[in-house]
Design an enzyme around this catalytic site. Sequence first.
Site, PDB file in Angstrom:
ATOM      1  N   LYS B  54       0.816  -1.219   0.000  1.00  0.00           N
ATOM      2  CA  LYS B  54       0.000   0.000   0.000  1.00  0.00           C
ATOM      3  C   LYS B  54       0.849   1.267   0.000  1.00  0.00           C
ATOM      4  O   LYS B  54       0.386   2.330  -0.432  1.00  0.00           O
ATOM      5  CB  LYS B  54      -0.909   0.003   1.224  1.00  0.00           C
ATOM      6  CG  LYS B  54      -2.009  -1.050   1.174  1.00  0.00           C
ATOM      7  CD  LYS B  54      -3.213  -0.522   0.428  1.00  0.00           C
ATOM      8  CE  LYS B  54      -4.368  -1.526   0.482  1.00  0.00           C
ATOM      9  NZ  LYS B  54      -5.527  -1.028  -0.275  1.00  0.00           N
ATOM     10  N   THR B  76      -7.824  10.143   4.829  1.00  0.00           N
ATOM     11  CA  THR B  76      -8.421   8.907   4.335  1.00  0.00           C
ATOM     12  C   THR B  76      -9.095   8.185   5.494  1.00  0.00           C
ATOM     13  O   THR B  76      -8.945   8.582   6.657  1.00  0.00           O
ATOM     14  CB  THR B  76      -7.395   7.982   3.652  1.00  0.00           C
ATOM     15  OG1 THR B  76      -8.081   7.065   2.804  1.00  0.00           O
ATOM     16  CG2 THR B  76      -6.544   7.212   4.660  1.00  0.00           C
ATOM     17  N   SER B  79      -8.871   1.019   8.335  1.00  0.00           N
ATOM     18  CA  SER B  79      -8.467   0.397   9.595  1.00  0.00           C
ATOM     19  C   SER B  79      -7.166  -0.349   9.392  1.00  0.00           C
ATOM     20  O   SER B  79      -6.647  -0.961  10.299  1.00  0.00           O
ATOM     21  CB  SER B  79      -9.538  -0.583  10.068  1.00  0.00           C
ATOM     22  OG  SER B  79      -9.669  -1.604   9.109  1.00  0.00           O
ATOM     23  N   TYR B 116       3.672   7.752  12.659  1.00  0.00           N
ATOM     24  CA  TYR B 116       4.088   8.553  11.500  1.00  0.00           C
ATOM     25  C   TYR B 116       3.687  10.025  11.657  1.00  0.00           C
ATOM     26  O   TYR B 116       3.838  10.804  10.726  1.00  0.00           O
ATOM     27  CB  TYR B 116       3.486   7.984  10.208  1.00  0.00           C
ATOM     28  CG  TYR B 116       4.036   6.635   9.827  1.00  0.00           C
ATOM     29  CD1 TYR B 116       5.357   6.492   9.415  1.00  0.00           C
ATOM     30  CD2 TYR B 116       3.245   5.492   9.881  1.00  0.00           C
ATOM     31  CE1 TYR B 116       5.879   5.256   9.071  1.00  0.00           C
ATOM     32  CE2 TYR B 116       3.759   4.247   9.545  1.00  0.00           C
ATOM     33  CZ  TYR B 116       5.071   4.141   9.136  1.00  0.00           C
ATOM     34  OH  TYR B 116       5.584   2.904   8.807  1.00  0.00           O
ATOM     35  N   ASP B 173       5.166 -17.170 -16.265  1.00  0.00           N
ATOM     36  CA  ASP B 173       3.936 -17.557 -16.971  1.00  0.00           C
ATOM     37  C   ASP B 173       2.713 -16.900 -16.350  1.00  0.00           C
ATOM     38  O   ASP B 173       1.739 -16.599 -17.029  1.00  0.00           O
ATOM     39  CB  ASP B 173       3.758 -19.085 -16.907  1.00  0.00           C
ATOM     40  CG  ASP B 173       4.905 -19.826 -17.565  1.00  0.00           C
ATOM     41  OD1 ASP B 173       5.136 -19.591 -18.762  1.00  0.00           O
ATOM     42  OD2 ASP B 173       5.578 -20.606 -16.863  1.00  0.00           O
ATOM     43  N   GLY B 180      -8.925  -7.361  -3.090  1.00  0.00           N
ATOM     44  CA  GLY B 180      -9.809  -6.708  -2.126  1.00  0.00           C
ATOM     45  C   GLY B 180     -10.604  -5.682  -2.910  1.00  0.00           C
ATOM     46  O   GLY B 180     -11.572  -5.997  -3.583  1.00  0.00           O
ATOM     47  N   GLY B 181     -10.140  -4.427  -2.881  1.00  0.00           N
ATOM     48  CA  GLY B 181     -10.753  -3.389  -3.716  1.00  0.00           C
ATOM     49  C   GLY B 181     -10.262  -3.426  -5.147  1.00  0.00           C
ATOM     50  O   GLY B 181     -10.823  -2.763  -6.017  1.00  0.00           O
ATOM     51  N   GLY B 183      -7.070  -2.632  -6.274  1.00  0.00           N
ATOM     52  CA  GLY B 183      -5.990  -1.722  -6.663  1.00  0.00           C
ATOM     53  C   GLY B 183      -4.725  -2.463  -7.076  1.00  0.00           C
ATOM     54  O   GLY B 183      -4.126  -2.168  -8.110  1.00  0.00           O
ATOM     55  N   GLU B 205      -9.217 -14.843  -3.998  1.00  0.00           N
ATOM     56  CA  GLU B 205     -10.210 -14.104  -3.215  1.00  0.00           C
ATOM     57  C   GLU B 205     -10.811 -15.029  -2.147  1.00  0.00           C
ATOM     58  O   GLU B 205     -11.014 -16.212  -2.394  1.00  0.00           O
ATOM     59  CB  GLU B 205     -11.316 -13.588  -4.144  1.00  0.00           C
ATOM     60  CG  GLU B 205     -12.089 -12.413  -3.550  1.00  0.00           C
ATOM     61  CD  GLU B 205     -13.129 -11.826  -4.511  1.00  0.00           C
ATOM     62  OE1 GLU B 205     -13.692 -12.590  -5.318  1.00  0.00           O
ATOM     63  OE2 GLU B 205     -13.390 -10.619  -4.407  1.00  0.00           O
ATOM     64  N   ALA B 209     -15.651 -13.221   0.939  1.00  0.00           N
ATOM     65  CA  ALA B 209     -15.654 -11.839   0.434  1.00  0.00           C
ATOM     66  C   ALA B 209     -15.456 -11.920  -1.082  1.00  0.00           C
ATOM     67  O   ALA B 209     -14.513 -11.394  -1.636  1.00  0.00           O
ATOM     68  CB  ALA B 209     -14.548 -11.012   1.078  1.00  0.00           C
TER      69      ALA B 209
END
Lengths: 316, 316
Positions: B54, B76, B79, B116, B173, B180-181, B183, B205, B209
Amino acid sequence: MLAEIKKEDINKAAEKISPYVHNTPVFTSKFFNELSGAELFFKCENFQKVGAFKARGGVHAALNLSDAELKKGLVTHSSGNHAQAVAYAAKILGAKAYIVMPDNAPKVKVNAVKGYGAEVILCEPTLEARESTLEEVQKEKEAIFIPPFNHNDVILGQATCAKELIEEVNDLDIIIAPIGGGGLISGTILSAKVFGKGIKVYGGEPEGADDAYRSLKSGELVKSHTPDTVADGLLVTLGDKTWAIIKEGIADIILVNDEQILEAMKLVWERMKIIIEPSCAVPVAAILKEKDLFKDKRVGIILTGGNVDLSRNYFS
Amino acid sequence: MLAEIKKEDINKAAEKISPYVHNTPVFTSKFFNELSGAELFFKCENFQKVGAFKARGGVHAALNLSDAELKKGLVTHSSGNHAQAVAYAAKILGAKAYIVMPDNAPKVKVNAVKGYGAEVILCEPTLEARESTLEEVQKEKEAIFIPPFNHNDVILGQATCAKELIEEVNDLDIIIAPIGGGGLISGTILSAKVFGKGIKVYGGEPEGADDAYRSLKSGELVKSHTPDTVADGLLVTLGDKTWAIIKEGIADIILVNDEQILEAMKLVWERMKIIIEPSCAVPVAAILKEKDLFKDKRVGIILTGGNVDLSRNYFS
């Protein structure tokens, strides 16, 4: 022994075992550098064959046996990583292995040893039972005993780890490793001497298994010992061969308690995303305990192994 | 979008983020090769900054903001790993970050975000509360929203992961990653297309979900969803941008159940000695479930992250 060991001896060991063991990677961690104030280089023997540095010594000792000896098979007693190391060495050399293990050893360890094709002989979980069972198997099978640490070929095998670290990381000031029976630390002392330029070697030891510390402070090999620590790979006492090298070559030994060991282990899991076992966290804990000693130094840490029992939660 | 993306777009993203993210190592495992019958290459994003891929998308999206936008700060809701990614991106760019997190998020994750320097705004653990709180913060601070996946700059950032993998490992190959979303998988599809030679991209997956699977099988973006899986990073549904790329470019989606996910996760911890989170184990589980599909193939697996709650025992 320390004065006699030459570069060629360790180079030869390294060359012999190289087809069978990994030259493990060296990791760095900005987090741990900031936390410690030192520049740390983690030699990841948790990624080694059998999940621990023990593969080096076990394989090296087995490779130095004659064909006639190999034919008789290998035998040892161990509840931990040395058991897997000897089983692995036997497998790659096509020899039989008989591993005496205490009957309370975690199933995952027993299965790992069996997974290499070794025969497991269970015994009561006492040193006496382990030694007497080993003796019986030795007699019956005439198998060759590969000791876990107090053996020149085992020490030379373990020495190849620090050799690789010194060759990969320039200008190390210090190398630190845990002390159990002393095989790894004495090999590290040998390699630091012959390959390094003034590298100091420190040992980390659990307070609950502080025989090497007491030996160093008293100047006499201490054998009396009732170990009690989470670092289950460091319960044994030094042997005469490892003690001779440690006595002559170690800078100092740092003691850490179980809380410090588990805190260091958790930080490594959390921040470096690698699995290390409690014994392996001992030198990390030692650096975090004695920060002044390591501040602004280039420090190699041998992460010795990553064989943990995942059904257990160390951090709850 | 798929047809329009060019090598230069992803190369440019990679160049921009390179000072701030790691080109993570690719691990191999004899154990997993033997178990699967495939030749596997594990791209270790668990060693990435913030412990997950991420960081790539978050940093890339933030780097494309103007100075005036950065001055307003980033916001944003998450969690999980995206929260840390945006907090990290803000830190390196000297911007403020406001992170809306559900008040049941693990303390370790909240603390990591605060570490951070980001401001954490806790809300009730519902999507509605998260979105309305986000909206309030956006209005009050005029901060710029960095979405977790449905955003071109985020997708291009995630695409840099497969780019590195393809550049390091010849003749892949297949590449497989979790969904998930979407991306990461859509970025992977883009990089496979422009940098690879006929590389097929599979998604893994969780059964609990399975919105992307249902979308793919029905041909329509499915939004109805009551997720229930241990893979807590994969609970969201696809967005229109990620769906458009997935629909056009994915070879197939493989469903795995929680038992298979946890078994794969345990095997990776045990055998590879690295920490991966449950969501990250999904493609590993998929390969072990559908061995015939991967047999004798060179397969890249994106290990997406290693942020786990160590106070929890996943394997007891």
